[in-house]
Design an enzyme around this catalytic site. Structure first.
Site, mmCIF file in Angstrom:
data_model
loop_
_atom_site.group_PDB
_atom_site.id
_atom_site.type_symbol
_atom_site.label_atom_id
_atom_site.label_comp_id
_atom_site.label_asym_id
_atom_site.label_seq_id
_atom_site.Cartn_x
_atom_site.Cartn_y
_atom_site.Cartn_z
ATOM 1 N N LYS A 1 13.263 84.141 28.995
ATOM 2 C CA LYS A 1 11.823 84.388 29.142
ATOM 3 C C LYS A 1 11.347 83.665 30.393
ATOM 4 C CE LYS A 1 7.929 82.489 27.754
ATOM 5 N NZ LYS A 1 7.136 82.860 28.950
ATOM 6 N N GLU B 1 14.516 70.094 30.492
ATOM 7 C CA GLU B 1 14.219 69.559 31.833
ATOM 8 C C GLU B 1 12.700 69.549 31.938
ATOM 9 O OE1 GLU B 1 16.379 68.452 34.014
ATOM 10 O OE2 GLU B 1 18.191 69.105 32.982
ATOM 11 N N CYS C 1 8.673 69.250 39.773
ATOM 12 C CA CYS C 1 8.996 68.188 38.810
ATOM 13 C C CYS C 1 9.422 66.921 39.542
ATOM 14 C CB CYS C 1 10.088 68.649 37.869
ATOM 15 S SG CYS C 1 11.581 69.177 38.726
ATOM 16 N N GLU D 1 1.300 63.885 35.595
ATOM 17 C CA GLU D 1 1.697 64.834 36.639
ATOM 18 C C GLU D 1 0.450 65.520 37.173
ATOM 19 O OE1 GLU D 1 4.467 67.594 34.656
ATOM 20 O OE2 GLU D 1 5.791 67.211 36.353
HETATM 21 P P1 NAD Z 1 5.016 75.102 30.597
HETATM 22 O O1 NAD Z 1 5.641 74.100 29.706
HETATM 23 O O2 NAD Z 1 3.569 75.368 30.461
HETATM 24 O O3 NAD Z 1 5.739 76.519 30.440
HETATM 25 C C1 NAD Z 1 7.131 76.666 30.612
HETATM 26 C C2 NAD Z 1 7.604 77.904 29.860
HETATM 27 O O4 NAD Z 1 7.450 77.687 28.462
HETATM 28 C C3 NAD Z 1 6.817 79.180 30.185
HETATM 29 O O5 NAD Z 1 7.717 80.249 30.247
HETATM 30 C C4 NAD Z 1 5.890 79.305 28.987
HETATM 31 O O6 NAD Z 1 5.471 80.617 28.730
HETATM 32 C C5 NAD Z 1 6.783 78.786 27.870
HETATM 33 N N1 NAD Z 1 6.104 78.312 26.665
HETATM 34 C C6 NAD Z 1 4.825 77.879 26.539
HETATM 35 N N2 NAD Z 1 4.594 77.490 25.268
HETATM 36 C C7 NAD Z 1 5.755 77.661 24.584
HETATM 37 C C8 NAD Z 1 6.159 77.425 23.238
HETATM 38 N N3 NAD Z 1 5.332 76.922 22.337
HETATM 39 N N4 NAD Z 1 7.432 77.703 22.885
HETATM 40 C C9 NAD Z 1 8.307 78.188 23.795
HETATM 41 N N5 NAD Z 1 7.975 78.447 25.079
HETATM 42 C C10 NAD Z 1 6.720 78.178 25.476
HETATM 43 O O7 NAD Z 1 5.395 74.636 32.085
HETATM 44 P P2 NAD Z 1 4.927 75.276 33.447
HETATM 45 O O8 NAD Z 1 3.472 74.967 33.641
HETATM 46 O O9 NAD Z 1 5.384 76.691 33.532
HETATM 47 O O10 NAD Z 1 5.808 74.452 34.495
HETATM 48 C C11 NAD Z 1 5.455 73.215 34.997
HETATM 49 C C12 NAD Z 1 6.163 72.101 34.255
HETATM 50 O O11 NAD Z 1 7.568 72.268 34.340
HETATM 51 C C13 NAD Z 1 5.893 70.742 34.856
HETATM 52 O O12 NAD Z 1 5.670 69.804 33.833
HETATM 53 C C14 NAD Z 1 7.182 70.418 35.606
HETATM 54 O O13 NAD Z 1 7.417 69.049 35.827
HETATM 55 C C15 NAD Z 1 8.186 71.040 34.725
HETATM 56 N N6 NAD Z 1 9.423 71.293 35.466
HETATM 57 C C16 NAD Z 1 10.501 70.480 35.242
HETATM 58 C C17 NAD Z 1 11.676 70.670 35.973
HETATM 59 C C18 NAD Z 1 12.899 69.806 35.740
HETATM 60 O O14 NAD Z 1 13.978 70.211 36.175
HETATM 61 N N7 NAD Z 1 12.781 68.656 35.101
HETATM 62 C C19 NAD Z 1 11.745 71.676 36.938
HETATM 63 C C20 NAD Z 1 10.624 72.464 37.140
HETATM 64 C C21 NAD Z 1 9.467 72.277 36.391
#
Ligand code: NAD
Length: 508
Positions: free
Chosen positions: A195, A270, A304, A404
């Site tokens: 997804k 992650e 991130c 963040e």
């Molecule tokens: P998010 O957590 O809002 O969403 C990530 C994904 O999870 C999306 O596809 C979303 O639709 C899905 N999602 C949302 N609610 C869910 C649920 N209850 N169950 C399952 N899936 C669900 O994150 P974002 O805003 O898309 O991305 C930014 C975040 O990602 C930041 O916190 C960033 O630090 C982190 N990030 C971490 C890394 C790493 O490698 N550590 C890399 C990139 C981004």
């Protein structure tokens, strides 16, 4: 705050964006299908606000169908029974197809995420390299044996694919992050349901096309487009899923751990970071300033690994701030489609408001805005951009120093002693990455040993290699991706004990 002395790149129409709205469907069991509900959702380009894509909105039925296809493809062993070398050849073929389609993938990555086109191209190239690296892992899956159990016993330790993996990705590096997970899962022999983020579905769909073209069998990879609820949520609770590999926010990561507890799936996470870069007085300040500017503005700070928390030794704080502000003015912000641009648009109007909220709150709490602190106007583009922003006199208890911000916003804190620097660096719920700048190798090594982070950079920032593991400690995640052991995440260990001959009775 004036943008007069910042470098802003206006739209010049050099790269025409596609004029048709991209239609995106789910990939289920080898076929591109609409949602059973017929519902769709739209994505508007962050740089222009224009309608870019219309995607099928996944519901429970679509998600269940994708999971069933992945389950069947795993259980009938159409993928896991192939020799590792055969899977490796397919992974390499995918890498070649990614290379051949780099321009098209990068264009959609840029249009959907707002990141600069040159950066998107480099990311797609990096992603292809991970597919190649994963191929080497597929060639090398091996277990172990134990032959000191006595003359009549041999122990074998087999490594087997864990099964069906749910891959849930964020919007900030859509193609790269799926490529940090899927090829490694494939190398192990797993099947997958993916997804992508609802904001950046296009390039995952393009990847799906390339996977079919390369000859990945139907059902081995499935893609469901849509939101966390219900798609992501079902992908984490469904009993036919064996593992969830998630990249995203810490809040959703915690919800996933709770959601998977009923079925005790393996979870790899992650998550977010609030990454410190510590600059000691003996550091090369010019080099450090350059890396700081890169660390905080890369991907508009929507990263991130954003080096958004600078902790500088008091004696050199003013000198460093001056250099950082001067360099910040030179970084070209603006039209993501211009190859000269280094920082593009902010992902959504809501996110822009969130970034600005952190900045305004910090200013109200007494921090000093040295540069920026407002929306950035870019001539010819009606989307959202944020100014390069440097904030000094930040104290460790301010939200801007702890959470963040995920924008082009740098917070600067100061310290006097080594111990104080380590305490400040570790004073965070997160533990993704950290950096240290000093000309003294002893200082660098002592810091690297004491800081709580999954990755430490000394006199550099944000280098990354498929050969090295990546992941976080504390609330930044669970498990590691990439590196020679990255495949372990997707493997189960099975112990086989073989009796040799009939030399003894078992019991009576
Ligand atoms: P998010 O957590 O809002 O969403 C990530 C994904 O999870 C999306 O596809 C979303 O639709 C899905 N999602 C949302 N609610 C869910 C649920 N209850 N169950 C399952 N899936 C669900 O994150 P974002 O805003 O898309 O991305 C930014 C975040 O990602 C930041 O916190 C960033 O630090 C982190 N990030 C971490 C890394 C790493 O490698 N550590 C890399 C990139 C981004």
């Amino acid at each position: 705050m004036t943008t007069q002395d910042m470098t802003v790149i206006s739209a010049d129409g050099r790269h025409a964006a596609p004029d048709t709205v991209l239609e995106l469907r789910h990939l289920i069991d080898g076929a591109w299908v609409p949602s059973t509900s017929g519902e769709t959702f739209d994505r508007h380009a962050p740089a222009t606000g224009e309608l870019l894509s219309r995607a099928c909105k996944g519901g429970a039925e679509d998600t269940n169908a994708a999971i069933a296809a992945a389950r069947q493809a795993f259980d009938d062993r159409r993928w896991s029974d192939l020799p590792g070398s055969a899977r490796a050849k397919l992974l390499t073929k995918v890498a070649d197809l990614i290379d051949a389609n780099r321009a098209r993938i990068a264009l959609y990555e840029t249009l959907e995420s707002g990141k600069p086109i040159s950066q998107a191209e480099a990311e797609i190239q990096g992603a292809a390299d991970i597919w190649r690296y994963a191929a080497t892992l597929a060639w090398n899956i091996r277990g172990d044996s134990q032959n000191a159990l006595g003359a009549d016993m041999l122990g074998m330790v087999l490594k087997e694919p864990i099964g069906v993996v749910s891959i849930i990705a964020p919007w900030n590096f859509p193609f790269l992050i799926v490529s940090q997970k899927l090829p490694i899962a494939f190398a192990a022999g797993c099947t997958a349901v993916i997804k992508p983020s609802e904001m950046t579905s296009a390039t995952t769909v393009i990847l799906g096309e390339l996977l079919l073209e390369a000859g990945i069998p139907a059902g081995v990879v499935n893609i469901v487009l849509g939101y966390g609820d219900p798609v992501g949520s079902l992908m984490t609770t469904h009993p036919d899923v064996d593992m969830v590999s998630f990249t995203g926010s810490t809040a959703v990561g915690k919800a996933i751990v709770a959601a998977t507890s009923n079925t005790l799936k393996k979870v790899s996470l992650e998550l977010g970071g609030k990454n410190p870069q510590v600059i000691f007085a003996d550091a090369d300040l010019d080099q450090a300033a350059d890396a700081i500017v890169f660390g905080v503005y890369f991907n508009a700070g929507e990263c991130c690994n954003s080096g958004s928390r600078i902790i500088v030794q008091e004696d050199v704080a003013d000198a460093l701030n001056e250099k950082v502000v001067a360099l910040s003015r030179k970084v070209p912000f603006g039209d993501p489609l211009n190859p000269k641009t280094k920082v593009g648009a902010i992902i959504s109007p809501e996110h822009q408001a969130k970034i600005d909220g952190y900045v305004q709150d910090a200013a109200l709490a007494g921090a000093k805005v040295l540069l920026g602190g407002d929306a950035l106007g870019v001539a010819g583009l009606s989307g959202q951009f944020y100014q390069p922003t440097v904030i000094a006199d930040v104290s460790a208890d301010m939200a801007i120093a702890r959470e963040e911000v995920f924008g082009p916003v740098l917070s600067v804190l100061t310290f006097q002693t080594f111990e104080e620097a380590v305490t400040l660096a570790n004073d965070a719920a997160y533990g993704l990455s950290a950096g240290v700048w000093s000309e003294n190798v002893h200082t660098c090594l002592a810091f690297a040993r004491q800081v709580q982070a999954g990755t430490v950079w000394t006199n550099t920032w944000m280098d990354g290699y498929p050969e090295l593991p990546f992941g976080g400690v504390k609330e930044s995640g669970l498990g590691r991706e990439l590196g020679p052991n990255g495949i372990e995440e997707f493997l189960e260990t099975k112990t086989v004990q073989m009796r040799i001959g009939k030399t003894r009775q078992m019991w009576v």
